[in-house]
Design a protein around this motif. Structure first.
Motif, mmCIF file in Angstrom:
data_model
loop_
_atom_site.group_PDB
_atom_site.id
_atom_site.type_symbol
_atom_site.label_atom_id
_atom_site.label_comp_id
_atom_site.label_asym_id
_atom_site.label_seq_id
_atom_site.Cartn_x
_atom_site.Cartn_y
_atom_site.Cartn_z
ATOM 1 N N THR A 47 30.212 35.377 34.388
ATOM 2 C CA THR A 47 30.683 36.623 33.800
ATOM 3 C C THR A 47 29.667 37.727 34.022
ATOM 4 N N GLN A 48 28.396 37.406 33.866
ATOM 5 C CA GLN A 48 27.354 38.406 34.074
ATOM 6 C C GLN A 48 27.351 38.894 35.521
ATOM 7 N N GLU A 49 27.545 37.979 36.467
ATOM 8 C CA GLU A 49 27.603 38.360 37.876
ATOM 9 C C GLU A 49 28.811 39.247 38.140
ATOM 10 N N PHE A 50 29.931 38.934 37.484
ATOM 11 C CA PHE A 50 31.150 39.724 37.641
ATOM 12 C C PHE A 50 30.962 41.139 37.107
ATOM 13 N N ILE A 91 38.090 47.202 34.750
ATOM 14 C CA ILE A 91 39.026 46.397 35.546
ATOM 15 C C ILE A 91 39.773 47.291 36.529
ATOM 16 N N LEU A 92 40.219 48.441 36.059
ATOM 17 C CA LEU A 92 40.924 49.367 36.950
ATOM 18 C C LEU A 92 40.017 49.872 38.068
ATOM 19 N N ARG A 93 38.746 50.163 37.747
ATOM 20 C CA ARG A 93 37.817 50.605 38.797
ATOM 21 C C ARG A 93 37.626 49.517 39.846
ATOM 22 N N ILE A 94 37.541 48.251 39.405
ATOM 23 C CA ILE A 94 37.376 47.132 40.339
ATOM 24 C C ILE A 94 38.602 47.013 41.229
ATOM 25 N N PHE A 99 41.356 47.668 46.479
ATOM 26 C CA PHE A 99 42.454 48.235 47.260
ATOM 27 C C PHE A 99 41.923 49.189 48.332
ATOM 28 N N TYR A 100 40.955 50.001 47.961
ATOM 29 C CA TYR A 100 40.382 50.978 48.875
ATOM 30 C C TYR A 100 39.703 50.315 50.075
ATOM 31 N N GLN A 101 39.084 49.163 49.856
ATOM 32 C CA GLN A 101 38.356 48.487 50.921
ATOM 33 C C GLN A 101 39.259 47.722 51.892
#
Length: 116
Positions: A47-50, A91-94, A99-101
Motif C-alpha cells: 500500500t505504501q508503494e502504491f 484514484i482519479l489522478r492515477i 489513460f494518458y500514457q
C-alpha cells in the motif's frame, strides 16, 4: 421554539490535545489519502508503494475541478476508495495518468467502448 431549546448542551467527550505539527501532518496525510499519523503502522509495504508517485510533494499545483459522474461511477469510486484506503481524487489522478500514457489507438478503443 421554547426556552429549553436554548439550554447549553454538555460536551460529548474530552478532546485530545494535538500539537500544531501533528495537526498539519495529519491534514497532509488525509489530503494524500493516507490515514492519520496514528494509523501509519497499519499501512502495508504494498500500500505504501502504491501511495508513492502521485503524492502532494511530487506535484506542484492542485486545482479544484468540478465534473459530473454517473451514479454507477460514483459508487464504484467509493468502493475502490474504501477497499484501497486511498482518496478518491488520488484514484482519479492515477487513472487519468494511466489513460494518458496509453497509445492513441488504445485510448480511442477505450473511448469507443465506454461512450454511452
Amino acid at each position: 421554539m421554547s426556552l429549553t431549546d436554548l439550554k447549553r448542551k454538555k460536551r460529548k467527550g474530552t478532546q485530545v490535545k494535538v500539537s500544531v505539527e501533528d495537526f498539519i501532518e495529519d491534514a497532509n496525510n488525509y489530503a494524500s489519502g493516507i490515514g492519520t499519523s496514528h494509523d501509519q503502522a497499519n499501512i502495508t509495504s504494498a500500500t505504501q508503494e502504491f501511495l508513492t508517485g502521485l503524492d502532494k510533494k511530487s506535484t506542484k499545483i492542485y486545482r479544484h475541478a468540478t465534473f459530473t459522474l454517473t451514479e454507477k461511477s460514483i459508487s464504484q469510486l467509493d468502493e475502490i476508495a474504501k477497499t484501497s484506503k486511498v482518496a478518491k481524487s488520488k484514484i482519479l489522478r492515477i487513472l487519468i495518468d494511466e489513460f494518458y500514457q496509453q497509445s492513441g489507438a488504445k485510448q480511442s478503443d477505450l473511448l469507443r467502448k465506454t461512450s454511452r
